[in-house]
Design an enzyme around this catalytic site. Sequence first.
Site, short mmCIF file in Angstrom:
data_model
loop_
_atom_site.label_atom_id
_atom_site.label_comp_id
_atom_site.label_asym_id
_atom_site.label_seq_id
_atom_site.Cartn_x
_atom_site.Cartn_y
_atom_site.Cartn_z
N ASP A 97 0.77 -1.25 0.00
CA ASP A 97 0.00 0.00 0.00
C ASP A 97 0.80 1.30 0.00
OD1 ASP A 97 -1.84 -1.99 0.32
OD2 ASP A 97 -2.94 -1.02 1.93
N GLU A 151 0.58 -9.35 11.65
CA GLU A 151 0.45 -8.93 10.24
C GLU A 151 1.83 -8.68 9.62
OE1 GLU A 151 -1.86 -5.38 9.95
OE2 GLU A 151 -2.04 -5.44 7.77
C1 GLC Z 1 -3.38 -4.14 3.75
C2 GLC Z 1 -2.19 -4.64 2.96
C3 GLC Z 1 -2.70 -5.48 1.79
C4 GLC Z 1 -3.57 -6.60 2.32
C5 GLC Z 1 -4.69 -6.06 3.23
C6 GLC Z 1 -5.41 -7.18 3.97
O1 GLC Z 1 -4.16 -3.26 3.00
O2 GLC Z 1 -1.37 -3.62 2.52
O3 GLC Z 1 -1.62 -6.00 1.07
O4 GLC Z 1 -4.10 -7.35 1.29
O5 GLC Z 1 -4.18 -5.21 4.20
O6 GLC Z 1 -4.52 -7.95 4.72
#
Ligand code: GLC
Length: 412
Positions: free
Chosen positions: A160, A384
Amino acid sequence: MHDDTARAILRGNDRTTDGGAYTVPTDMLYPFQWNWDSAFAAWGFSTFDTDRAWRELETLFAAQWADGMVPHMVFHDAAPGYFPGPDVWGAGGEVPTSGISQPPVAATMARLVWEADPEAGRTRMAALYPKLLAWHRWWMETRCGSGAVAVCHPWESGRDNCPDWDVGLAGVDGSGAGDYARRDEAQVDGAQRPTKQEYDRYLALVRFGRDCGWDQATIVADCPFYMADPGMTFILIRAHDDLAAMGRSLGQDVTELEGWAAALRDGVDSLWNPELGAWDAKDLRSGAWAGIVGSGALLCWLAGCERPEMEAHLARMWDAVTYGLPSSDPEAPSFERKRYWRGPVWPQMNALIALGFLRAGRDWDEARLREETATLIETSGFREYFDPIDAAPCGGDSFTWTAAVWLAWAGR
Ligand code: GLC
């Protein structure tokens, strides 16, 4: 013991509805189905429940658009508190979705799921094959005009807020976003998440897409953000290769897929930044380089696109941290060890980079990355992402892709 915890996390994040079975990335913070998260979830499920693994992918592809696009989020649940939710995106059909896509790792993961149970996988894969092919065609026809894969929103890359996008985002007017409450801020330390200025610009891009009815020709021509990315390109090349391998087993003619992979292997040359001596993202609006060795560049081995200069960057970046490969160059001024994609280490990226090492016969590197990823999880849990220097836990807890990566790779 960690295996049991990992399986319990996948089961706990499992949401089965009338519409199918999917896994949320983590409870609360991410209450829907995310595209590449689901592909990793399927890989994790394949270690103990192959049927469930296939259902994960089948549910994702049930939300595929008529033009072949597979959205980055599928809003199976109303989850009213989530922002930006379905009403902001204004996209999708029967099931609302976001309007952009996400890294096409599904074919690569489907191949691993199939290999886990060749007998059972054959019919499931045969049914999924045309849908994967249509998605790959969508990428080639809408995002590859420059020769490499481009993204119309940083979120489309999955990485992101990595510094790779800074140059492209600088040209996006984020004023007019107004006040809004972000879901992530209520639940995770703000110092670990993107800033408000970045977020305003992300929302401006969502507005642009919604206002043109997610018309791809308009987005490709005029979206204020449009950047070509080596990471997405390497992922799609690898996915083409994996889909072609499965197509051959199914008796399909894979000439088209082979052609796409070859075209991207040529096209990605446009993303070699000679000054940086590395694969680099490029702003297709201004022509400017991002000028940063990101984790996307470290996926070159995944696609068989390595060059000697990348070996030097790999060694340098790996030795500058303690655990795994950081999401951004640890020696660049933009590096922030705890802020989301601007430095932290992500388990699913490590797994992809490691698949690349295996392809290149770099078994020693693969083992090192696997051990370091396992240590992160053993030390700080199924988080995460992590601080690559001291392994501090970051972001959400009981995370689906971390559990999946443990079961299928890091904990082996
Ligand atoms: C965030 C991450 C993305 C992922 C999402 C759900 O937005 O940057 O890569 O898919 O979270 O985990």
